[in-house]
Design an enzyme around this catalytic site. Structure first.
Site, PDB file in Angstrom:
ATOM      1  N   ASP A 161       0.830  -1.201   0.000  1.00 17.52           N
ATOM      2  CA  ASP A 161       0.000   0.000   0.000  1.00 17.52           C
ATOM      3  C   ASP A 161       0.868   1.256   0.000  1.00 17.52           C
ATOM      4  OD1 ASP A 161      -2.407   1.693   0.460  1.00 17.52           O
ATOM      5  OD2 ASP A 161      -1.419   2.024   2.378  1.00 17.52           O
ATOM      6  N   ARG A 168       0.392   6.423  -6.813  1.00 18.51           N
ATOM      7  CA  ARG A 168      -0.898   7.056  -7.097  1.00 18.51           C
ATOM      8  C   ARG A 168      -0.809   8.565  -6.950  1.00 18.51           C
ATOM      9  NH1 ARG A 168      -4.313   4.576  -2.735  1.00 18.51           N
ATOM     10  NH2 ARG A 168      -5.895   6.051  -3.455  1.00 18.51           N
ATOM     11  N   SER A 183      -6.615   0.736   0.289  1.00 16.14           N
ATOM     12  CA  SER A 183      -5.512   1.330   1.049  1.00 16.14           C
ATOM     13  C   SER A 183      -5.845   1.419   2.528  1.00 16.14           C
ATOM     14  CB  SER A 183      -5.202   2.725   0.489  1.00 16.14           C
ATOM     15  OG  SER A 183      -4.243   3.396   1.278  1.00 16.14           O
TER      16      SER A 183
END
Length: 433
Positions: A161, A168, A183
């Site tokens: 994550d 991201r 997440s």
């Protein structure tokens, strides 16, 4: 199996298999799949979405990418609470002791603040001597003894994550519901609780600005939790203005203690009771929400919740004299009133602007390396629905600078007044279960 085939499959809107998702998470975490291919897949997910099954598999794969916390040595049904972040959100300091006061263990992993939202650990460290670092054995012992402990997250909790979020952030794929839900839930599931209550914020000070988006996120996270064996419920709560009247670190601890002592009744108290009631129902201590709420409210009034908070602070090395005498908590050099230049009813307080104002004072971080000033913060004198006259102080800035111009400007930008009477906003929008 090839990464390019997985990208193409998702780009076409098809559902990925368990093996394909596990392949890409394991390969990316291990450094075998490059950033540019994962970036392409993230963008495909952003546009094509994921099914509930895909999102659950993605979440579990991220959990499996690193350490998980084994809480089996803790006696009882372990319940955790997670907030999606907001301004003035200090519910952990009330919810934890409240739930502990009826014998439900709360073993909480928390983080630090960044940007306009405050961090639980930063606020607790406003208490002299309080430490968030402890061995796993000490953490478990504290929960078994006092039913409550709060520690920092381990460095290797859901490392997939961490890598994915960094990617991201620079590829404009942060605001994807499946990716956000995965997440958040990967870290919660890796933390070992049996049940989870999610406080999903909606409004100007929240990550999700609209009720529709907040509801979508809440449903996705509840679906993940239940699919992966954790009873999960989400409370969608309002963040169109700061929660409570204090924003900062020491000041938020002070306000939470006042509620634990039964001295204040406001939106913060109400939300804390709602979250706590749902947590104790999931733990099967009470059969209904209404009964749980009633009994927990009594523990605010009879001192049991405050006693649980004191025990928690002492157990983690905090100076309990600062809790018994709130004037001993850190205090700023100056108190600066921000005066209203107009008259009317408070129609809106942009919570994010208030959070940024507090950050300018030093209560928050613009970057992860910034130092926190525990003494500074903001006291709101007026909230939505209140009447304001010209010259009334909207807020008091607790500042170590005599004229904090940037903070004053952000507060003035945050308040919007109306000539028409304005109703106080609804606090609890929906319950998702």
């Amino acid at each position: 199996m090839r990464m390019v085939d997985i990208i193409q499959k998702k780009r076409s809107g098809k559902e990925l298999t368990r093996e394909e998702i596990q392949y890409f998470i394991k390969g990316y975490t291990g450094g075998d799949i490059p950033d540019y291919q994962v970036s392409a897949l993230l963008m495909a997910i952003y546009f094509k979405g994921m099914t509930s099954d895909e999102t659950a598999v993605l979440t579990q794969a991220m959990v499996d990418s690193g350490d998980t916390i084994d809480l089996s040595a803790i006696q009882g049904h372990k319940v955790d609470k997670h907030s999606t972040g907001g301004v003035g959100d200090k519910t952990t300091f009330i919810v934890g002791p409240l739930v502990a006061s009826v014998g439900v263990p709360v073993a909480k992993m928390s983080g630090r603040g960044l940007g306009h939202t405050g961090g639980t650990l930063d606020k607790l460290e406003a208490i002299e001597g309080f430490h968030i670092e402890m061995t796993e054995e000490q953490f478990i012992e504290n929960v078994n003894t006092h039913k409550l402990a709060v520690a920092g997250q381990t460095g290797n909790l859901a490392p997939a994550d961490k890598k994915l979020y960094a990617l991201r952030d620079v590829t404009a794929t942060v605001d994807s519901i499946p990716l956000i839900a995965g997440s958040i839930m990967s870290k919660k599931l890796a933390s070992g609780a049996d049940s989870i209550v999610l406080d999903v914020k909606t409004g100007s000070g929240a990550f999700m600005k609209t009720l529709k988006d907040s509801e979508s996120l809440a449903k996705e996270m509840v679906s993940i939790g239940n699919a992966l064996g954790r009873s999960t419920i989400a409370v969608i709560s309002d963040m169109n203005q700061p929660l409570g009247f204090e924003v900062g670190n020491a000041s938020e601890v002070r306000e939470a203690v006042q509620i634990l002592q039964g001295k204040k009744v406001d939106d913060l108290r109400e939300l804390s009771l709602v979250l706590s009631a749902h947590m104790t129902v999931l733990a099967e201590i009470f059969p209904t929400f209404e009964e749980a709420y009633s009994e927990l409210e009594k523990n605010l009034e009879n001192g049991k919740a405050f006693a649980a908070f004191r025990n928690f602070i002492i157990a983690q090395g905090g100076n309990v004299e600062q809790i018994d005498d709130l004037s001993k908590l850190p205090a700023s050099q100056y108190k600066v009133e921000v005066i209203s230049k107009t008259e009317g009813y408070v129609a809106e307080i942009d919570a994010e602007s208030i959070g940024i104002s507090a950050m300018y004072l030093g209560a928050g971080r613009a970057t992860k390396d910034d130092e926190i000033n525990h003494a500074v913060g903001i006291t709101l004198n007026k909230k939505v629905g209140d009447y304001v006259r010209i010259g009334d102080p909207l807020v008091i800035l607790h500042s170590d600078t005599e004229n904090p111009e940037n903070s004053i400007r952000k507060v003035q930008e945050a308040y919007r007044l109306s000539a028409e009477r304005v109703e106080k906003p609804k606090l609890i929008h929906k319950i998702i279960q």
